[in-house]
Enzyme design. Sequence first.
Site, PDB file in Angstrom:
ATOM      1  N   ARG A 117      -9.883 -10.100   0.622  1.00  0.00           N
ATOM      2  CA  ARG A 117      -8.904 -11.166   0.864  1.00  0.00           C
ATOM      3  C   ARG A 117      -8.417 -11.747  -0.476  1.00  0.00           C
ATOM      4  NH1 ARG A 117     -11.047 -15.138   5.269  1.00  0.00           N
ATOM      5  NH2 ARG A 117      -8.856 -15.783   5.142  1.00  0.00           N
ATOM      6  N   PRO A 147     -17.378 -25.815   7.067  1.00  0.00           N
ATOM      7  CA  PRO A 147     -16.103 -26.363   7.514  1.00  0.00           C
ATOM      8  C   PRO A 147     -15.208 -25.350   8.221  1.00  0.00           C
ATOM      9  CG  PRO A 147     -16.147 -26.101   5.127  1.00  0.00           C
ATOM     10  CD  PRO A 147     -17.544 -25.882   5.618  1.00  0.00           C
ATOM     11  N   ASN A 148     -14.604 -25.846   9.283  1.00  0.00           N
ATOM     12  CA  ASN A 148     -13.606 -25.109  10.075  1.00  0.00           C
ATOM     13  C   ASN A 148     -14.183 -23.993  10.930  1.00  0.00           C
ATOM     14  OD1 ASN A 148     -11.339 -26.631   9.083  1.00  0.00           O
ATOM     15  ND2 ASN A 148     -11.683 -25.596   7.134  1.00  0.00           N
ATOM     16  N   ASP A 207     -27.112 -25.712  -5.209  1.00  0.00           N
ATOM     17  CA  ASP A 207     -28.284 -26.423  -5.733  1.00  0.00           C
ATOM     18  C   ASP A 207     -29.233 -26.831  -4.606  1.00  0.00           C
ATOM     19  OD1 ASP A 207     -27.376 -26.188  -8.315  1.00  0.00           O
ATOM     20  OD2 ASP A 207     -26.667 -28.258  -8.506  1.00  0.00           O
ATOM     21  N   ALA A 229     -15.304 -22.348   3.349  1.00  0.00           N
ATOM     22  CA  ALA A 229     -14.659 -22.468   2.037  1.00  0.00           C
ATOM     23  C   ALA A 229     -15.586 -23.056   0.969  1.00  0.00           C
ATOM     24  CB  ALA A 229     -13.396 -23.310   2.167  1.00  0.00           C
ATOM     25  N   HIS A 271     -16.954 -20.943  -1.899  1.00  0.00           N
ATOM     26  CA  HIS A 271     -16.200 -20.632  -3.116  1.00  0.00           C
ATOM     27  C   HIS A 271     -16.089 -21.820  -4.061  1.00  0.00           C
ATOM     28  CE1 HIS A 271     -15.204 -17.415  -0.397  1.00  0.00           C
ATOM     29  NE2 HIS A 271     -14.531 -18.231   0.401  1.00  0.00           N
ATOM     30  N   ARG A 326     -11.281 -16.112  -2.910  1.00  0.00           N
ATOM     31  CA  ARG A 326     -12.442 -15.927  -2.016  1.00  0.00           C
ATOM     32  C   ARG A 326     -13.452 -14.927  -2.585  1.00  0.00           C
ATOM     33  NH1 ARG A 326     -10.680 -18.618   2.737  1.00  0.00           N
ATOM     34  NH2 ARG A 326      -8.432 -18.423   2.916  1.00  0.00           N
ATOM     35  N   HIS A 383     -20.406 -14.079   6.396  1.00  0.00           N
ATOM     36  CA  HIS A 383     -18.990 -14.369   6.636  1.00  0.00           C
ATOM     37  C   HIS A 383     -18.475 -13.470   7.740  1.00  0.00           C
ATOM     38  CE1 HIS A 383     -18.772 -16.791   3.019  1.00  0.00           C
ATOM     39  NE2 HIS A 383     -19.442 -15.826   2.416  1.00  0.00           N
ATOM     40  N   LEU A 384     -17.578 -14.024   8.527  1.00  0.00           N
ATOM     41  CA  LEU A 384     -16.928 -13.214   9.558  1.00  0.00           C
ATOM     42  C   LEU A 384     -16.032 -12.152   8.911  1.00  0.00           C
ATOM     43  CD1 LEU A 384     -16.021 -16.263  11.750  1.00  0.00           C
ATOM     44  CD2 LEU A 384     -17.362 -14.330  12.595  1.00  0.00           C
ATOM     45  N   SER A 385     -15.241 -12.606   7.939  1.00  0.00           N
ATOM     46  CA  SER A 385     -14.280 -11.701   7.299  1.00  0.00           C
ATOM     47  C   SER A 385     -14.895 -11.096   6.038  1.00  0.00           C
ATOM     48  CB  SER A 385     -13.017 -12.487   6.928  1.00  0.00           C
ATOM     49  OG  SER A 385     -13.328 -13.513   5.994  1.00  0.00           O
ATOM     50  N   TYR A 443     -10.377 -14.039  12.186  1.00  0.00           N
ATOM     51  CA  TYR A 443     -11.717 -14.475  12.595  1.00  0.00           C
ATOM     52  C   TYR A 443     -12.089 -14.089  14.020  1.00  0.00           C
ATOM     53  CZ  TYR A 443     -11.328 -17.141   8.280  1.00  0.00           C
ATOM     54  OH  TYR A 443     -11.167 -17.484   6.967  1.00  0.00           O
ATOM     55  N   GLU A 470     -26.310 -15.099   3.097  1.00  0.00           N
ATOM     56  CA  GLU A 470     -24.919 -15.565   3.166  1.00  0.00           C
ATOM     57  C   GLU A 470     -24.174 -14.703   4.185  1.00  0.00           C
ATOM     58  OE1 GLU A 470     -22.968 -15.543  -0.672  1.00  0.00           O
ATOM     59  OE2 GLU A 470     -20.985 -15.600   0.261  1.00  0.00           O
ATOM     60  N   ASN A 512     -23.107 -19.601   6.813  1.00  0.00           N
ATOM     61  CA  ASN A 512     -21.701 -19.332   6.568  1.00  0.00           C
ATOM     62  C   ASN A 512     -21.121 -20.661   6.101  1.00  0.00           C
ATOM     63  OD1 ASN A 512     -19.012 -18.811   6.467  1.00  0.00           O
ATOM     64  ND2 ASN A 512     -18.888 -17.856   8.501  1.00  0.00           N
ATOM     65  N   ARG A 519      -8.784 -20.393  15.548  1.00  0.00           N
ATOM     66  CA  ARG A 519      -8.311 -20.394  14.162  1.00  0.00           C
ATOM     67  C   ARG A 519      -7.984 -18.966  13.694  1.00  0.00           C
ATOM     68  NH1 ARG A 519     -12.736 -20.935   9.303  1.00  0.00           N
ATOM     69  NH2 ARG A 519     -11.217 -20.906   7.633  1.00  0.00           N
TER      70      ARG A 519
HETATM   71  C1  DQA Z   1     -15.340 -17.435   5.958  1.00  0.00           C
HETATM   72  C2  DQA Z   1     -14.541 -16.966   4.731  1.00  0.00           C
HETATM   73  C3  DQA Z   1     -14.144 -18.138   3.861  1.00  0.00           C
HETATM   74  O1  DQA Z   1     -13.403 -17.686   2.738  1.00  0.00           O
HETATM   75  C4  DQA Z   1     -13.292 -19.121   4.627  1.00  0.00           C
HETATM   76  O2  DQA Z   1     -12.983 -20.239   3.853  1.00  0.00           O
HETATM   77  C5  DQA Z   1     -13.933 -19.514   5.923  1.00  0.00           C
HETATM   78  C6  DQA Z   1     -14.574 -18.486   6.737  1.00  0.00           C
HETATM   79  C7  DQA Z   1     -15.653 -16.281   6.923  1.00  0.00           C
HETATM   80  O3  DQA Z   1     -16.529 -16.461   7.752  1.00  0.00           O
HETATM   81  O4  DQA Z   1     -15.026 -15.225   6.855  1.00  0.00           O
HETATM   82  O5  DQA Z   1     -13.826 -20.656   6.350  1.00  0.00           O
HETATM   83  O6  DQA Z   1     -16.561 -17.988   5.507  1.00  0.00           O
END
Ligand code: DQA
Length: 160
Positions: A121, A24-25, A101, A91, A94, A125, A114-116, A37, A112, A88, A32
């Site tokens: 943070r 998501p997102n 599963d 959210a 978390h 997270r 993540h950008l950040s 990001y 796994e 990735n 964003r």
């Molecule tokens: C994220 C980190 C997550 O905590 C956040 O909810 C995201 C982006 C990242 O790529 O840094 O949507 O996965």
Amino acid sequence: MEIDTIIKDIQFERHMNLLLINGPNLNLVGKREPSIYGSQTLEDIQEDLLDLARELDVKLKFFQSNSEGEMIDYIQESADSTDGILINAGAYTHTSIALRDALLGVAVPYIEVHLSNIYAREDFRHKSFLSDRALGLVCGFGPISYQLALQGIVSYLKRV
Ligand code: DQA
């Protein structure tokens, strides 16, 4: 040559099939919260990854969804034709036992991403439902996180 090595050589005479799943997102990356990001869009990131996949001689497919159920359906449907997953989960990382599963259920190795740096943070997270069963975790390098994860999974799968 050991029989195991021969079998693995035969397996990878075909192309390695990899998936990148974004949750998501992540479709909003570029617009964003650019201070967190970055300014590259998901399309830009994916184009660069395709170049790397070509260099590494692997097949890479992309999927993005804002819906947990769609991500789970896609993981289940693609599992038989997939050697490894980069994910990735945004959210859902978390919160989602269901996504965990699904990944464990199909038993496809995953990294796994993540950008950040999620550990630098907010506290909420710092919990990931995915990382303890992942092959590895790459976070904090912006779009380069994906490149490192792709290099990592390809090197790993070529060696096992
Ligand atoms: C994220 C980190 C997550 O905590 C956040 O909810 C995201 C982006 C990242 O790529 O840094 O949507 O996965």
